[in-house]
Design a protein around this motif. Structure first.
Motif, PDB file in Angstrom:
ATOM      1  N   HIS A  46       0.813  -1.216   0.000  1.00  0.00           N
ATOM      2  CA  HIS A  46       0.000   0.000   0.000  1.00  0.00           C
ATOM      3  C   HIS A  46       0.847   1.266   0.000  1.00  0.00           C
ATOM      4  O   HIS A  46       0.303   2.374  -0.063  1.00  0.00           O
ATOM      5  N   LEU A  47       2.173   1.117   0.058  1.00  0.00           N
ATOM      6  CA  LEU A  47       3.061   2.273  -0.002  1.00  0.00           C
ATOM      7  C   LEU A  47       3.485   2.516  -1.446  1.00  0.00           C
ATOM      8  O   LEU A  47       3.819   1.568  -2.166  1.00  0.00           O
ATOM      9  N   PRO A  48       3.465   3.771  -1.911  1.00  0.00           N
ATOM     10  CA  PRO A  48       3.795   4.066  -3.319  1.00  0.00           C
ATOM     11  C   PRO A  48       5.156   3.522  -3.743  1.00  0.00           C
ATOM     12  O   PRO A  48       5.327   3.077  -4.875  1.00  0.00           O
ATOM     13  N   LEU A  49       6.123   3.518  -2.827  1.00  0.00           N
ATOM     14  CA  LEU A  49       7.472   3.081  -3.173  1.00  0.00           C
ATOM     15  C   LEU A  49       7.550   1.598  -3.495  1.00  0.00           C
ATOM     16  O   LEU A  49       8.366   1.156  -4.304  1.00  0.00           O
ATOM     17  N   PHE A  50       6.667   0.788  -2.856  1.00  0.00           N
ATOM     18  CA  PHE A  50       6.726  -0.669  -3.027  1.00  0.00           C
ATOM     19  C   PHE A  50       5.489  -1.234  -3.707  1.00  0.00           C
ATOM     20  O   PHE A  50       5.365  -2.451  -3.847  1.00  0.00           O
ATOM     21  N   GLY A  51       4.570  -0.385  -4.099  1.00  0.00           N
ATOM     22  CA  GLY A  51       3.263  -0.847  -4.550  1.00  0.00           C
ATOM     23  C   GLY A  51       3.280  -1.920  -5.620  1.00  0.00           C
ATOM     24  O   GLY A  51       2.470  -2.838  -5.620  1.00  0.00           O
ATOM     25  N   ASP A  52       4.201  -1.830  -6.571  1.00  0.00           N
ATOM     26  CA  ASP A  52       4.227  -2.778  -7.695  1.00  0.00           C
ATOM     27  C   ASP A  52       5.290  -3.859  -7.529  1.00  0.00           C
ATOM     28  O   ASP A  52       5.602  -4.584  -8.473  1.00  0.00           O
ATOM     29  N   SER A  53       5.845  -3.984  -6.335  1.00  0.00           N
ATOM     30  CA  SER A  53       6.962  -4.913  -6.127  1.00  0.00           C
ATOM     31  C   SER A  53       6.520  -6.299  -5.688  1.00  0.00           C
ATOM     32  O   SER A  53       7.349  -7.198  -5.567  1.00  0.00           O
TER      33      SER A  53
END
Length: 352
Positions: A46-53
């Motif tokens: 849910h954090l933008p930095l890790f969202g697609d990881s």
């Protein structure tokens, strides 16, 4: 000196690790158990930095439980625990009394009057989402000013009068809160208010976290900046004045800051007692009285304490839930009695 600071940094690292572990376990526990790696994968997604990881290998139900129900509740408990502990440090330095805390001195009761008036009668409704916090802050400020005025003898604060004034003011404001509840006609609102008055993190939402988190963080920073003034205050008014502290204005600053943090905290979770009494006292026994060490350790220890108190509140009588104020009072009241009987502890001692 260096040994004490090394011990402080080691304790800080240990408590930070315990804090992260406690968040993980507290989110895992519940009617639907969730694995620790799933907890953090969902949270980080849910954090933008890790969202697609991350590959989504969890159910929608698990995501709702972790992110919408348990995580905000645990984080709110941490913020409230840290806030109450920091306020306890400030108030104990303000009155130079290790038995002082927002609950015992009536500050929480004053905040409760303001908050219940908003919950049941819509006072300050024109302030929107700020109404509850603003009203609780005003109630807390009135309570702490009255207590300090009543406790002064010849311009000085008397520890005995302080405790007696706090008990009396707390009783008066508690009676006013009961009167407000009695006069209300909304049965659902009355039930909510009564449960809230005993303290609860049930129904915590992410949007409720912003205001208290900001207020507690700012208060922490301000107190750390003024830590030397807090240390000087422990040595007495004359010494503090000699060291260049404007005692009158600094006390006013501490009164307003303590009332603000207490009001905001009470507004989101109700009156939770004894956290601000126990945590600073335990921390001083561990790291001494220097506020550069006391403040961060107190915040971490308070956060840990309320996280686990909330876990107990959820688990002890599951599927029902205990008000968290019951748990803190059952642990805090014996601690308070122990402090009353213990004569060897010198508040304001080692300030190195």
């Amino acid at each position: 000196m260096m040994k004490r600071w090394r011990s402080f940094y080691l304790l800080l690292i240990i408590l930070t690790g315990l804090f992260i572990a406690s968040i993980t376990v507290a989110v895992m526990l519940g009617p639907v158990p969730i694995r620790p790696e799933t907890v953090w994968r969902i949270a980080l997604s849910h954090l933008p930095l890790f969202g697609d990881s991350f590959v989504v290998d969890w159910s929608r139900g698990q995501e709702n439980i972790v992110w919408e129900v348990r995580f905000p509740r645990v984080m709110l408990a941490a913020v409230v625990g840290a806030g109450l502990s920091v306020v306890g440090v400030a108030i104990q330095a303000l009155v130079r009394n290790s038995l002082a805390d927002p609950y015992i001195l009536g500050v929480s009761s004053g905040a409760s009057v303001g908050a219940t008036s908003v919950i049941l009668f819509g006072t300050f409704s024109f302030l929107g989402q700020w109404a509850l916090s603003a009203s609780a802050f005003l109630g807390a400020l009135v309570a702490v000013v009255v207590v300090v005025l009543l406790a002064q003898v010849g311009g000085r604060l008397s520890p005995v009068r302080l405790l007696l004034a706090g008990i009396a003011v707390s009783a008066v404001f508690s009676a006013l809160t009961s009167l407000i509840v009695f006069m209300a006609k909304n049965e659902a609102g009355i039930r909510n208010a009564l449960f809230w008055l005993m303290g609860s993190f049930a129904g915590a939402k992410w949007e409720q976290l912003l205001i208290p988190a900001l207020v507690v963080a700012i208060a922490m920073i301000l107190l750390l900046v003024r830590s030397s003034s807090l240390n000087a205050l422990l040595m007495g008014e004359e010494t503090a004045n000699t060291l260049g502290v404007n005692v009158r204005s600094f006390r006013l600053f501490l009164l307003v800051l303590s009332s603000l943090v207490t009001g905001v905290v009470v507004a989101v979770c109700g009156a939770i007692g004894f956290v601000g009494l126990m945590m600073p006292h335990i921390v001083r026994l561990l790291v001494g009285s220097d506020h550069r060490r006391v403040l961060p350790i107190s915040a971490l220890l308070g956060a840990l304490f309320l996280i686990w108190a909330d876990v107990l509140a959820r688990m002890v009588v599951a599927p029902e839930e205990l008000p968290i104020g019951i748990i803190t009072s059952l642990s805090g009241a014996p601690f308070f009695l122990w402090l009353l009987r213990r004569n060897s502890y010198r508040f304001g001692g080692d300030g190195r």
